[in-house]
Design an enzyme around this catalytic site. Structure first.
Site, mmCIF file in Angstrom:
data_model
loop_
_atom_site.group_PDB
_atom_site.id
_atom_site.type_symbol
_atom_site.label_atom_id
_atom_site.label_comp_id
_atom_site.label_asym_id
_atom_site.label_seq_id
_atom_site.Cartn_x
_atom_site.Cartn_y
_atom_site.Cartn_z
ATOM 1 N N ASN A 63 -27.395 2.324 75.956
ATOM 2 C CA ASN A 63 -27.004 3.700 75.634
ATOM 3 C C ASN A 63 -28.119 4.404 74.859
ATOM 4 O O ASN A 63 -28.682 3.840 73.928
ATOM 5 C CB ASN A 63 -25.719 3.624 74.787
ATOM 6 C CG ASN A 63 -25.110 4.992 74.537
ATOM 7 O OD1 ASN A 63 -25.733 5.851 73.927
ATOM 8 N ND2 ASN A 63 -23.890 5.184 74.996
ATOM 9 N N HIS A 71 -25.444 6.616 79.305
ATOM 10 C CA HIS A 71 -24.630 5.481 78.916
ATOM 11 C C HIS A 71 -25.383 4.218 79.353
ATOM 12 O O HIS A 71 -26.356 4.295 80.101
ATOM 13 C CB HIS A 71 -23.264 5.589 79.595
ATOM 14 C CG HIS A 71 -22.274 6.427 78.827
ATOM 15 N ND1 HIS A 71 -20.927 6.414 79.063
ATOM 16 C CD2 HIS A 71 -22.455 7.282 77.792
ATOM 17 C CE1 HIS A 71 -20.310 7.227 78.220
ATOM 18 N NE2 HIS A 71 -21.207 7.772 77.442
ATOM 19 N N GLU A 89 -24.667 1.809 81.398
ATOM 20 C CA GLU A 89 -24.646 1.508 82.830
ATOM 21 C C GLU A 89 -25.529 2.485 83.605
ATOM 22 O O GLU A 89 -26.243 2.081 84.536
ATOM 23 C CB GLU A 89 -23.209 1.562 83.371
ATOM 24 C CG GLU A 89 -22.273 0.519 82.773
ATOM 25 C CD GLU A 89 -21.567 1.002 81.498
ATOM 26 O OE1 GLU A 89 -22.101 1.889 80.788
ATOM 27 O OE2 GLU A 89 -20.468 0.496 81.219
ATOM 28 N N SER A 97 -16.183 -2.518 78.672
ATOM 29 C CA SER A 97 -15.466 -1.947 79.819
ATOM 30 C C SER A 97 -16.025 -0.554 80.146
ATOM 31 O O SER A 97 -16.133 0.295 79.262
ATOM 32 C CB SER A 97 -13.971 -1.848 79.463
ATOM 33 O OG SER A 97 -13.280 -1.128 80.468
ATOM 34 N N CYS A 139 -16.543 3.212 81.018
ATOM 35 C CA CYS A 139 -15.760 4.453 80.927
ATOM 36 C C CYS A 139 -15.613 5.056 82.325
ATOM 37 O O CYS A 139 -16.181 4.557 83.295
ATOM 38 C CB CYS A 139 -16.456 5.426 79.961
ATOM 39 S SG CYS A 139 -17.858 6.300 80.693
ATOM 40 N N CYS A 178 -18.962 5.830 84.070
ATOM 41 C CA CYS A 178 -19.688 4.669 84.596
ATOM 42 C C CYS A 178 -18.878 3.956 85.679
ATOM 43 O O CYS A 178 -19.449 3.366 86.601
ATOM 44 C CB CYS A 178 -20.067 3.752 83.443
ATOM 45 S SG CYS A 178 -21.160 4.611 82.263
ATOM 46 N N ASP A 237 -19.395 9.837 72.038
ATOM 47 C CA ASP A 237 -19.930 9.159 73.226
ATOM 48 C C ASP A 237 -18.912 9.036 74.345
ATOM 49 O O ASP A 237 -19.282 8.945 75.519
ATOM 50 C CB ASP A 237 -20.448 7.768 72.844
ATOM 51 C CG ASP A 237 -21.352 7.189 73.929
ATOM 52 O OD1 ASP A 237 -22.332 7.868 74.291
ATOM 53 O OD2 ASP A 237 -21.070 6.095 74.430
#
Lengths: 155, 155
Positions: free
Chosen positions: A45, A56, A58, A81, A83, A86, A146
């Site tokens: 991130n 982010h 990912e 996990s 969001c 992503c 975020d």
């Protein structure tokens, strides 16, 4: 092909998360691999470091992997996990498998991905939980920013 | 507050798409506005220009808008129905309203967004359709790459 070592993949994402923490950023890391375990891209991130809300972990790993004709048989590993943003990335690009460090401190769209045929491996890694718990306790407003969680709406 | 002029907002996104086309890129543009019509950020797809698969038009506009504590009462305008990646962005960050130039050449996640409470305005703009139709005819492989559509799986 030998079975994928998900713990080894997660170690790469966790290293990215720790780098993010050391930089004063949000400690979430990710990496994209082939199904055979070849690293395609890794990242963390970058909201704080680059003032960039679009990076982010990912998306950062996806970007680092560069342009590819397809993502069939790729594996996204992330410390947290994913969001909706992503998760949407994973679904749109047809990433086949998502390995997740933990979904205790935040649960995003991984069940939705599973419903749409993405293989999900949830590792419940205590170090990932510890990294995020420490961060959320220290910087709740940054965390809410975020994930677009509206402080006013939270009341 | 006076009603939002969705055609005027779309004109900004369409200008971005045309800039992208002139640069040899994928002609999709987007912009993020306040509900009162103040421009927060604008951008276009940058896959070709920056070799960056993560910069779809909507993510590019979101990035240009910079860090914000929340997206309550913001409007994302895009020349094309948002793919799952960009729909996930809208849902995660709580963007309230999405104005779409067209969903004829590609239909992404806008119905899903509507189900989750996002206001959707679909304008069926013939210039947006023409921009994308011309592009897809000229560069089908680039278009399939941008939406992660696997040429092999298409047969």
């Amino acid at each position: 092909m030998k079975p994928i070592d998900t713990a080894a993949l997660l170690a790469v994402a966790r290293d990215e998360a720790r780098t993010g923490e050391a930089e004063g950023g949000i400690p979430i890391g990710a990496a994209l691999f082939t199904a055979g375990g070849e690293l395609l891209g890794r990242g963390h991130n970058r909201r704080v470091q680059d003032d960039d809300p679009s990076m982010h972990a990912e998306t950062s790993a996806f970007r680092a992997a560069g342009r590819r004709p397809h993502y069939r048989d790729t594996v996204m590993v992330t410390t947290l996990s994913p969001c909706w943003y992503c998760s949407g990335l994973v679904r749109q690009f047809g990433i086949s498998h998502v390995v997740i460090g933990e979904a205790t401190t935040f649960s995003g769209g991984h069940d939705w991905l599973a419903e749409h045929g993405v293989r999900i491996t949830l590792l419940d890694d205590p170090e990932c939980v510890e990294l995020m718990s420490r961060f959320i306790e220290r910087s709740p407003e940054l965390w809410f920013e975020d994930i677009g969680s509206d402080a006013t709406a939270r009341g």
